[in-house]
Design an enzyme around this catalytic site. Structure first.
Site, PDB file in Angstrom:
ATOM      1  N   CYS A  51      78.238  62.486   4.655  1.00 32.32           N
ATOM      2  CA  CYS A  51      78.737  63.941   4.462  1.00 32.32           C
ATOM      3  C   CYS A  51      79.672  64.103   5.784  1.00 32.32           C
ATOM      4  O   CYS A  51      80.879  63.513   5.899  1.00 32.32           O
ATOM      5  CB  CYS A  51      77.871  64.855   4.591  1.00 32.32           C
ATOM      6  SG  CYS A  51      78.220  66.618   3.817  1.00 32.32           S
TER       7      CYS A  51
ATOM      8  N   HIS B 254      73.633  62.927   0.276  1.00 32.65           N
ATOM      9  CA  HIS B 254      72.608  62.914   1.453  1.00 32.65           C
ATOM     10  C   HIS B 254      71.415  61.935   0.986  1.00 32.65           C
ATOM     11  O   HIS B 254      70.675  62.503   0.562  1.00 32.65           O
ATOM     12  CB  HIS B 254      72.376  64.078   1.829  1.00 32.65           C
ATOM     13  CG  HIS B 254      73.302  64.930   2.434  1.00 32.65           C
ATOM     14  ND1 HIS B 254      73.462  64.950   3.930  1.00 32.65           N
ATOM     15  CD2 HIS B 254      74.214  65.892   1.844  1.00 32.65           C
ATOM     16  CE1 HIS B 254      74.418  65.814   4.275  1.00 32.65           C
ATOM     17  NE2 HIS B 254      74.969  66.441   3.017  1.00 32.65           N
TER      18      HIS B 254
ATOM     19  N   GLU C  71      69.317  60.959   3.015  1.00 31.32           N
ATOM     20  CA  GLU C  71      68.290  61.402   3.730  1.00 31.32           C
ATOM     21  C   GLU C  71      67.437  62.376   3.234  1.00 31.32           C
ATOM     22  O   GLU C  71      66.242  62.805   3.517  1.00 31.32           O
ATOM     23  CB  GLU C  71      68.560  61.580   5.197  1.00 31.32           C
ATOM     24  CG  GLU C  71      69.298  62.945   5.277  1.00 31.32           C
ATOM     25  CD  GLU C  71      70.640  63.120   4.855  1.00 31.32           C
ATOM     26  OE1 GLU C  71      71.353  62.141   4.275  1.00 31.32           O
ATOM     27  OE2 GLU C  71      71.156  64.022   5.263  1.00 31.32           O
TER      28      GLU C  71
END
Ligand SMILES: Nc1ncnc2c1ncn2[C@@H]1O[C@H](COP(=O)(O)OP(=O)(O)O)[C@@H](O)[C@H]1O
Ligand SMILES: [Mg+2]
Lengths: 726, 93, 225, 93
Positions: free
Chosen positions: C85, C202, C204
């Protein structure tokens, strides 16, 4: 400079109040002092019209660590964990400049929460706009939503829940309420009460500019050299600086350097210094030359009244200055000792070696005016709806009207502009009855929701007040959380109007009654009066923000149907109450009569049993029945899943419209596996909880036998087009 | 899009630039961060920097007064947030 | 495996990525942007967020920070670098990855789960995914509209340097499955040596079933050996 | 913050404006949306609009050539992404 009548009025004070000031000071105030009185004695800071009524609210409970009176409320969620939360309004600024108004509203409420030592973990908002056809609505909606998102996204706190409503009562006065929720260690909560004499008073954060020096700025223009027009300047939010301030404060809070800390919110340096000193029964002395300023030649008046954002005031333990300074410098923030605590019990302001102002603190705080304003009881409507007199509407037609209306349309246009996932603890995002946020690195979670019902509160303030508390409680329960406590934002019209004051008093009676009965105390809140223009007041719009606890989080409960051929039960009794219903509003533009009654006994009983059923793992989906009634609740459980319903009309003779669209309170729809039916029914019966067996879930279609059949996909489309075409 | 391609007859077009800046006294968080970064990069004689917006606008209209009015209208209606921003219109070339 | 997460003022997914890395047994260190040396690491992550508020251009100011010189050095000597990002935006500002990330075509911030397709599963980052596997991953950005010149685009295609493309749940890559207007639905790219990956989604956020799903795990676990 | 307040001696200061625009071949999503919105608002003779950034920069330096070089350096080092943006520097007043 002479204090004229004009200047007094410009400061929002009346002559009576000015006389009290003279009496308290035993002399005339100078302009700086007048400005300070005006800031502390205005409705926003002094709660002069609301204080007597707020006292009624229940604020105590085993779960309450800190009730109203601090920057935010604090509740206990077991172990060493505490939840810190509050809601606040930013209505007027958002109407003037929607993006910045909403953004700074979020910034302000976040500071209230992290001031207390909590890391913010969730943001919520309740936003109310005028009619979609009003020329300003679209711009306001766009600006407010992107402002809320802009601030929360940048600072990195998920915006997880809220409500977005349209009603022409807000055409000239929108509502923007923001709520922040934080997590702290119970043993490390920070308060705003100053202690000790000669302690350093420290200014940290952004520099002070001339932002938000409101009505007062006119008066100051007269003695200003530059004749340039001085409009009240709008505050611009700086979420980046707030992020730095958040991290720096939390870093400093790791040890015990801080005696007291307070954000500079409304009335900036004035209210923060006054509150800290007066709570500690101390005095405070400020050297205004030291205040970090963004503009040249700022006067003491401007410095004391500026509402520049992203600033805090801290009182430090002796000898901790260097340690604290290092932290703030690491985060590129200003850190200046601007004064000290004293034993004078006065606020003393020095500038260029001269005392510019000297006010006894009690005059600003405990001696501020309190009004017992006149109020009148609501005259209740006796109107009953005679469906027969209305054009006949089929179930499907009625449902489509509601699902495609602005108030019931899917809100993903709004919520997809908010980062809901950052921090990676959002177990349930917007779109469900309540959002679920896991406590970081633990397996417990909190549920949060905000709710309001302006039409109900307008037509019957006491019932409306009860209803919003109950609806909030139901939302929290529907995700399997035990409701713990609430915050409230009371948006009302002009308190000098008897009827408005009556609405206020009666809504509070309702809130009080429900909160007491449900053991759902109020731990923080905010009052916003004077919403309206040209003598037209907005509908009374109290907003309830609730927090509940899930002790052991597996996958959170939500309202989406999970499979086919599961059994659907309706919990709670249906009478078919249509007055004030969404059905009549969307189909006939009728907003009449009184809202459905609240039966607190049933409310509590039904809620408790739902919690028990969820805890025992017997439910697949749960949804509370609210605006729009049963059919809307069922459609919301279907939309966005592969499963619809196949249900029968009620066997007993009832009016179908009343049955499917009535808004009787205290009801839930649950989905259960057929093999659990007996167990569930037994539990319901044992606890005297009424239920209807509606039918079953089926694949892809939403069907009431003999009445309507529509595909889930179609329902989805109907529910999804409004925002995208607006 | 709704817009049709127009014949390229130079006489009928006028070009303007619009610069939009924050009003004095309004916080400029962007300018502040840029200023600090430039100072950290060693630009020590930078005294002040403020950031704004810039538009280049081409109008199908030969009459300068009319065209300028159009640009003015665009600024008022959309391009400028009059509560916090000021703007200046210049004709180009 | 040792990892370092670079923290800028305004980074806000730094904790999230650290939690994910630690969950997958990385020995992770957080590195403050003012530091002038990097701990020895096999993987450097530049996390999401709004470094410096993204005030000039997203990633621009972070791209000038002290620590970035060290990241560039490490990257050039073959260390794995992952920019997520804002991290992707920073990597393009430093020149470690080519192209740029423009405003989303609807000019609004977008947060939702999207599907992306694994185009190349022959890199260290993607070896645990199947070729053309479809993942569901959260995006959250204002400027994710990837753009590059046609010469570079040709090179990306020719050398198989496109990591992920936005698609629908059946894998169709088209305009309606493109959330932000990115050129050819590009969601992530590699550098020529394939030791640097920049991506807007994302991963994560997708390592825990209670929160979302586990589609992001393989990206990290593939690096451990 | 690092910056000291400087004596206000007019001779030593020069002011510049910098406009930064996207290169011609770079997609301008913002300009496009603005253009469509204006057309929808009825501004039918709008032919083209492009959006960029604008900076007002004050430099503590009396020599125009040196000052301009400083501004140039700021553009190159930070203000402009040379891969996708062009810029123009103008002296003010
Ligand atoms: N409606 C309300 N119900 C309960 N407490 C309230 C209400 N309104 C305000 N309070 C409490 O009064 C105190 C002062 O509120 P406020 O001035 O809004 O706080 P702040 O100065 O942090 O903005 C707070 O502790 C708040 O929680
Ligand atoms: Mg406060």
């Amino acid at each position: 400079m002479e204090i004229t009548k004009y200047i007094i009025e410009k400061h929002g004070l009346n002559l009576e109040e000015f006389k009290s000031i003279q009496k308290l000071l035993k002399r005339d105030p100078n302009l700086l002092e007048l400005g300070i009185f005006s800031a502390m004695w205005n409705e926003h800071c002094s709660y002069k019209s609301s204080r007597l009524h707020l006292k009624k609210l229940p604020t105590k409970g085993k779960q309450v660590i800190q009730g109203p009176g601090e920057n935010a409320g604090v509740i206990d969620i077991g172990d060493d964990d505490a939840i810190v939360f509050k809601i606040e309004s930013h209505n007027h600024p958002s109407y003037i400049e929607p993006y910045q108004g909403a953004a700074t509203g979020v910034g302000g409420i976040l500071r209230d929460v992290f001031t207390m030592g909590a890391r913010p973990i969730a943001l919520l908002n309740s936003i109310h706009f005028g009619s979609p056809s009003h020329p300003k609505t679209k711009t306001l909606l766009n600006g407010v939503v992107s402002g809320i998102g802009g601030y929360g996204n940048c600072i990195g706190i998920p915006t997880v829940a809220g409500e977005t409503k349209f009603n022409e009562t807000y055409n000239e006065n929108i509502l923007v309420n923001a709520m922040a929720v934080g997590h702290a260690q119970k043993s490390k909560i920070f308060y705003s009460k100053a202690k000790g004499i000669g302690k350093s008073v420290v200014y940290v954060g952004s520099k002070t500019g001339r932002d938000g020096i409101h009505g007062a700025s006119m008066a100051s223009a007269e003695f200003d050299d530059n004749s340039e027009e001085k409009k009240p300047t709008v505050q611009v939010g700086d979420p980046f600086t707030e992020k730095l301030l958040l991290e720096a404060c939390l870093e400093l809070m790791k040890d015990d350097s801080i005696i007291a800390i307070q954000d500079m919110g409304a009335a900036g340096l004035t209210s923060s210094s006054v509150e800290m000193a007066s709570k500690g029964s101390l005095g405070i002395e400020l050297e205004l030359d030291k205040v970090p300023c963004r503009e040249e030649n700022m006067t003491p008046y401007e410095m004391m009244l500026s509402e520049s954002q992203e600033r805090m005031l801290i009182i430090l333990e002796d000898g901790k200055e260097d340690h604290a300074r290092k932290i703030f410098e690491k985060w590129d923030l200003d850190f200046v000792v601007i004064g000290k605590t004293t034993n004078t019990k006065n606020l003393i302001m020095k500038f260029k070696n001269k005392i510019e102002g000297n006010i006894p603190l009690e005059a600003l705080a405990s001696k501020a005016p309190v009004y017992d304003r006149k109020w009148s009881k609501k005259k209740l409507s006796k109107k009953k709806m005679e469906l027969k007199t209305l054009k006949k509407v089929g179930l499907e037609e009625g449902l489509i009207k509601i699902l495609s209306s602005p108030n019931h349309s899917n809100k993903s246009w709004v919520t997809s502009q908010y980062d809901q996932m950052v921090m990676c603890d959002t177990a349930q995002r917007s779109g469900s009855d309540a959002a679920v946020i896991r406590i970081h690195k633990k397996n417990k979670a909190i549920a949060v929701s905000v709710d309001s019902s302006a039409n109900y509160c307008k037509s019957h303030p006491i019932t409306g007040g009860k209803q919003i508390v109950c609806e909030n409680w139901r939302n929290i329960i529907s995700v399997g959380a035990r409701p713990l406590a609430i915050t409230n934002c009371l948006n009302f019209g002009n308190p000098e109007n008897n009827e408005v004051m009556g609405e206020f008093a009666e809504c509070l009676d309702g809130i009080k009654e429900a909160c007491e009965f449900l053991n759902y105390p109020v731990v923080s809140g905010n009052v916003s009066f004077y919403n309206g223009t040209n003598k037209k007041n907005i509908f009374p719009t109290p907003v309830i923000g609730g927090v509940g606890l899930i002790k052991k989080l597996s996958k959170p409960m939500n309202h989406n149907f999970k499979g086919e051929k599961n059994i659907i039960l309706l919990i709670g009794k249906t009478f078919g109450h249509l007055e004030q219903s969404c059905f009549l509003k969307e189909n006939f533009s009728i907003v009449e009569g009184i809202p459905p009654e609240i039966n607190l006994v049933n409310e509590k009983n039904n809620g408790e049993i739902i919690l028990k059923l969820i805890d025992s793992g017997l439910l697949k989906a749960v949804h509370d029945v609210s605006s729009g009634g049963l059919l809307v609740a069922l459609s919301e459980m279907s939309i966005g899943t592969n499963f619809g319903i196949k249900i029968q009309k009620p066997k007993r003779l009832t009016n179908l419209i009343g049955y499917f669209f009535g808004e009787d309170q205290g009801r839930y729809v649950i989905e259960i596996d057929p093999s659990n039916l007996d167990k569930v029914v037994k539990l319901l019966n044992e606890n005297n909880v009424y239920h209807d067996n509606l039918g079953v879930t089926q694949k892809e279609f939403f069907e009431i036998e003999g009445e309507m059949k529509i595909s889930n996909k179609e329902l989805f489309k109907i529910n999804n087009h409004w925002y995208n075409n607006y | 899009m709704g817009k049709q391609f127009q014949l390229n007859s130079k006489k009928n077009k006028l070009r303007f630039s619009v610069t939009v800046t924050l009003k004095k006294d309004v916080l400029d968080p962007q300018g502040k961060v840029v200023q600090n970064t430039l100072l950290n990069l060693g630009m020590s004689n930078l005294k002040n920097i403020r950031q704004g917006k810039f538009f280049e606008i081409e109008i199908d209209e030969a009459d300068q007064i009319i065209a300028e009015k159009k640009v003015e209208e665009m600024c008022q209606k959309l391009l400028v947030n009059l509560i916090i921003e000021d703007y200046k219109i210049n004709i180009l070339k | 495996m040792k990892s370092s997460v670079i923290v800028f003022p305004g980074s806000n997914c730094d904790r999230d990525i650290a939690v994910a890395l630690e969950k997958l047994q990385f020995k992770n260190k957080m590195v403050w942007h003012k530091e002038t040396s990097l701990p020895k690491s096999d993987l450097i992550v530049i996390p999401g967020g709004f470094s410096y508020g993204d005030y000039l251009r997203s990633g621009a100011i972070a791209g000038k920070s002290l620590i970035i010189d060290e990241v560039i050095k490490a990257a050039n000597s073959g260390c794995l670098v992952l920019g997520i990002c804002n991290g992707f935006q920073i990597l393009t500002e430093t020149g470690l990855l080519k192209g740029t990330l423009l405003r989303n075509k609807n000019l609004r911030f977008i947060n939702r789960d999207v599907n992306i397709k694994v185009l190349n599963n022959q890199t260290k980052f993607s070896s645990k995914y199947k070729s053309n596997q479809i993942l569901k991953i959260n995006i959250a950005h204002n400027e994710g509209n990837y753009f590059t010149n046609s010469k570079h685009l040709d090179q990306l295609k020719k050398d198989n340097l496109i990591a992920f493309k936005y698609c629908d749940k059946n894998g169709n890559v088209n305009e309606s499955s493109n959330p932000n207007g990115a050129l050819e639905n590009i969601a992530g790219i590699y550098n020529e040596k394939r030791n640097i990956l920049g991506m807007m989604p994302h991963p994560e956020r997708m390592v825990d079933n209670i929160i979302s799903n586990t589609d992001g795990i393989n990206l990290f676990s593939g690096l451990i050996n």
